[in-house]
Design an enzyme around this catalytic site. Structure first.
Site, PDB file in Angstrom:
ATOM      1  N   ARG A   1       0.783  -0.963   0.001  1.00  0.00           N
ATOM      2  CA  ARG A   1       0.136   0.038   0.068  1.00  0.00           C
ATOM      3  C   ARG A   1       0.708   1.143  -0.008  1.00  0.00           C
ATOM      4  O   ARG A   1       0.563   2.260  -0.702  1.00  0.00           O
ATOM      5  CB  ARG A   1      -0.895   0.130   1.097  1.00  0.00           C
ATOM      6  CG  ARG A   1      -2.217   0.612   1.514  1.00  0.00           C
ATOM      7  CD  ARG A   1      -2.955   0.083   0.423  1.00  0.00           C
ATOM      8  NE  ARG A   1      -4.184   1.363   0.609  1.00  0.00           N
ATOM      9  CZ  ARG A   1      -5.609   0.908   0.198  1.00  0.00           C
ATOM     10  NH1 ARG A   1      -6.001  -0.415  -0.212  1.00  0.00           N
ATOM     11  NH2 ARG A   1      -6.526   1.841   0.499  1.00  0.00           N
TER      12      ARG A   1
ATOM     13  N   ASN B   1     -11.942  16.221  -0.364  1.00  0.00           N
ATOM     14  CA  ASN B   1     -12.636  14.943  -0.785  1.00  0.00           C
ATOM     15  C   ASN B   1     -14.180  15.159  -0.369  1.00  0.00           C
ATOM     16  O   ASN B   1     -14.388  16.031   0.380  1.00  0.00           O
ATOM     17  CB  ASN B   1     -12.286  13.853   0.183  1.00  0.00           C
ATOM     18  CG  ASN B   1     -12.790  12.404  -0.192  1.00  0.00           C
ATOM     19  OD1 ASN B   1     -13.589  12.333  -1.273  1.00  0.00           O
ATOM     20  ND2 ASN B   1     -12.677  11.504   0.661  1.00  0.00           N
ATOM     21  N   THR B   2     -15.103  14.702  -1.561  1.00  0.00           N
ATOM     22  CA  THR B   2     -16.439  14.627  -1.145  1.00  0.00           C
ATOM     23  C   THR B   2     -17.005  13.256  -0.494  1.00  0.00           C
ATOM     24  O   THR B   2     -16.861  12.431  -1.191  1.00  0.00           O
ATOM     25  CB  THR B   2     -17.442  15.284  -2.214  1.00  0.00           C
ATOM     26  OG1 THR B   2     -18.610  15.419  -1.828  1.00  0.00           O
ATOM     27  CG2 THR B   2     -17.079  14.340  -3.537  1.00  0.00           C
ATOM     28  N   HIS B   3     -17.863  13.627   0.547  1.00  0.00           N
ATOM     29  CA  HIS B   3     -18.572  12.396   1.202  1.00  0.00           C
ATOM     30  C   HIS B   3     -19.788  12.515   1.291  1.00  0.00           C
ATOM     31  O   HIS B   3     -20.449  13.533   1.616  1.00  0.00           O
ATOM     32  CB  HIS B   3     -17.744  12.262   2.634  1.00  0.00           C
ATOM     33  CG  HIS B   3     -18.327  11.174   3.435  1.00  0.00           C
ATOM     34  ND1 HIS B   3     -18.168   9.707   3.116  1.00  0.00           N
ATOM     35  CD2 HIS B   3     -18.984  11.086   4.496  1.00  0.00           C
ATOM     36  CE1 HIS B   3     -18.718   9.066   3.841  1.00  0.00           C
ATOM     37  NE2 HIS B   3     -19.220   9.880   4.834  1.00  0.00           N
TER      38      HIS B   3
ATOM     39  N   ASP C   1      -7.223  14.474   5.593  1.00  0.00           N
ATOM     40  CA  ASP C   1      -6.042  14.322   6.581  1.00  0.00           C
ATOM     41  C   ASP C   1      -5.931  12.815   6.745  1.00  0.00           C
ATOM     42  O   ASP C   1      -6.466  12.028   5.767  1.00  0.00           O
ATOM     43  CB  ASP C   1      -6.383  15.141   7.782  1.00  0.00           C
ATOM     44  CG  ASP C   1      -7.653  14.441   8.555  1.00  0.00           C
ATOM     45  OD1 ASP C   1      -8.284  13.515   8.146  1.00  0.00           O
ATOM     46  OD2 ASP C   1      -8.036  14.881   9.792  1.00  0.00           O
ATOM     47  N   ALA C   2      -5.312  12.546   7.794  1.00  0.00           N
ATOM     48  CA  ALA C   2      -4.912  11.060   7.692  1.00  0.00           C
ATOM     49  C   ALA C   2      -5.958  10.052   8.336  1.00  0.00           C
ATOM     50  O   ALA C   2      -5.806   8.963   8.205  1.00  0.00           O
ATOM     51  CB  ALA C   2      -3.731  10.820   8.712  1.00  0.00           C
ATOM     52  N   GLY C   3      -7.212  10.633   8.796  1.00  0.00           N
ATOM     53  CA  GLY C   3      -8.189   9.764   9.044  1.00  0.00           C
ATOM     54  C   GLY C   3      -9.199   9.543   8.044  1.00  0.00           C
ATOM     55  O   GLY C   3      -8.910   9.827   6.743  1.00  0.00           O
TER      56      GLY C   3
ATOM     57  N   ASP D   1     -12.608  10.215   6.376  1.00  0.00           N
ATOM     58  CA  ASP D   1     -13.607  11.381   6.161  1.00  0.00           C
ATOM     59  C   ASP D   1     -13.655  12.416   7.566  1.00  0.00           C
ATOM     60  O   ASP D   1     -14.608  12.573   8.088  1.00  0.00           O
ATOM     61  CB  ASP D   1     -14.869  10.846   6.088  1.00  0.00           C
ATOM     62  CG  ASP D   1     -15.028   9.942   4.960  1.00  0.00           C
ATOM     63  OD1 ASP D   1     -14.160  10.302   3.924  1.00  0.00           O
ATOM     64  OD2 ASP D   1     -15.599   8.893   4.917  1.00  0.00           O
TER      65      ASP D   1
HETATM   66  C1  GAR Z   1     -20.388  10.281  -4.232  1.00  0.00           C
HETATM   67  O1  GAR Z   1     -21.295  10.448  -3.576  1.00  0.00           O
HETATM   68  C2  GAR Z   1     -19.322  10.456  -3.465  1.00  0.00           C
HETATM   69  O2  GAR Z   1     -19.476  11.482  -2.203  1.00  0.00           O
HETATM   70  C3  GAR Z   1     -18.915   9.046  -2.948  1.00  0.00           C
HETATM   71  O3  GAR Z   1     -18.872   8.410  -4.260  1.00  0.00           O
HETATM   72  C4  GAR Z   1     -20.049   9.001  -4.957  1.00  0.00           C
HETATM   73  C5  GAR Z   1     -19.405   9.072  -6.219  1.00  0.00           C
HETATM   74  O4  GAR Z   1     -20.379   9.499  -7.189  1.00  0.00           O
HETATM   75  N1  GAR Z   1     -17.780   8.994  -2.332  1.00  0.00           N
HETATM   76  C6  GAR Z   1     -17.430   8.096  -0.964  1.00  0.00           C
HETATM   77  O5  GAR Z   1     -18.442   7.458  -0.838  1.00  0.00           O
HETATM   78  C7  GAR Z   1     -16.262   8.008  -0.775  1.00  0.00           C
HETATM   79  N2  GAR Z   1     -16.308   7.522   0.694  1.00  0.00           N
HETATM   80  P1  GAR Z   1     -19.701   9.756  -8.628  1.00  0.00           P
HETATM   81  O6  GAR Z   1     -18.696   8.343  -9.223  1.00  0.00           O
HETATM   82  O7  GAR Z   1     -20.958   9.658  -9.641  1.00  0.00           O
HETATM   83  O8  GAR Z   1     -19.352  11.224  -8.859  1.00  0.00           O
END
Ligand code: GAR
Length: 212
Positions: free
Chosen positions: A72, A114-116, A148-150, A152
């Site tokens: 990794r 990052n978007t969660h 960051d390192a965590g 989300d």
């Molecule tokens: C999004 O909802 C994003 O937040 C999520 O995957 C989807 C991607 O959609 N990410 C996670 O869950 C990361 N932990 P997309 O490929 O259609 O943009």
């Protein structure tokens, strides 16, 4: 008046799947006033719609699979190097289903977002919509944060709330979240690209306009 950036910010987007968030950024960046240019799209797997979207728009792509590296840490270093080859100002993880590691963060910490698909700090991890549904919350949403390192856990840039409907399943809920998530991502990535900001503990602070 604030001086316009001489050049649009260079953005590398990392994806693992369908890439609808990436598409929203590609569409936004088509307007020069957006202030950002997507210079490359990377993925941890080949043959995904996210990469095809980039290719259709003439954006360079690259793939770094964990399985192609001894461990990794080696993958993480290779990912950081692949991103660095495109000299980004900002890195956006948009549905990237891997955790970046120490080598990546040493290079891009503080300028990777990052978007969660949940309202942090609730429901971190890979199953945000499912965990929210199973918990029975009435409101969930999406969170844009500095990586960051965590898992989300980084400083929050923006959040958007989304109602959970009684007849939702994971798919309908996630699709409703993604509609709001894309708008949030476009708005705030644009702002991060155009406006100087600092990270002060857990707070993101944009420089007041009269100073920039
Ligand atoms: C999004 O909802 C994003 O937040 C999520 O995957 C989807 C991607 O959609 N990410 C996670 O869950 C990361 N932990 P997309 O490929 O259609 O943009």
């Amino acid at each position: 008046m604030s001086a316009p950036r001489p050049e649009p910010a260079r953005i590398v987007v990392l994806v693992s799947g369908s890439g609808t968030n990436l598409q929203a950024l590609i569409d936004a960046a088509g307007d020069p006033a957006y202030g950002a240019r997507i210079v490359a799209v990377g993925a941890d797997r080949p043959d995904i719609e996210g990469l095809r979207r980039a290719e259709r728009h003439g954006i360079e792509t690259f793939v770094e699979r964990v399985a192609d590296h001894p461990d990794r840490a080696a993958w993480d270093a290779a990912l950081a190097a692949a991103v660095a080859a495109h000299e980004p100002d900002l890195v956006v993880l948009a549905g990237f289903m891997k955790l970046t590691g120490p080598a990546f963060l040493a290079r891009y910490g503080g300028r990777t977002v990052n978007t969660h698909p949940a309202l942090s700090p609730s429901f971190p991890g890979m199953r945000g919509p499912q965990d929210a549904l199973e918990y029975g919350v009435k409101v969930t949403g999406a969170t844009l944060f500095v990586v960051d390192a965590g898992v989300d856990t980084g400083p929050i840039v923006a959040q958007v709330a989304v109602p959970v409907e009684d007849d939702d399943d994971v798919e309908t809920l996630h699709e409703r979240i993604k509609t709001s998530e894309r708008a949030m991502l476009v708005e705030w990535v644009g702002r991060l690209a155009r406006e100087p900001f600092t990270i002060d503990g857990r707070r993101i602070r944009f420089q007041p306009k009269e100073l920039s």
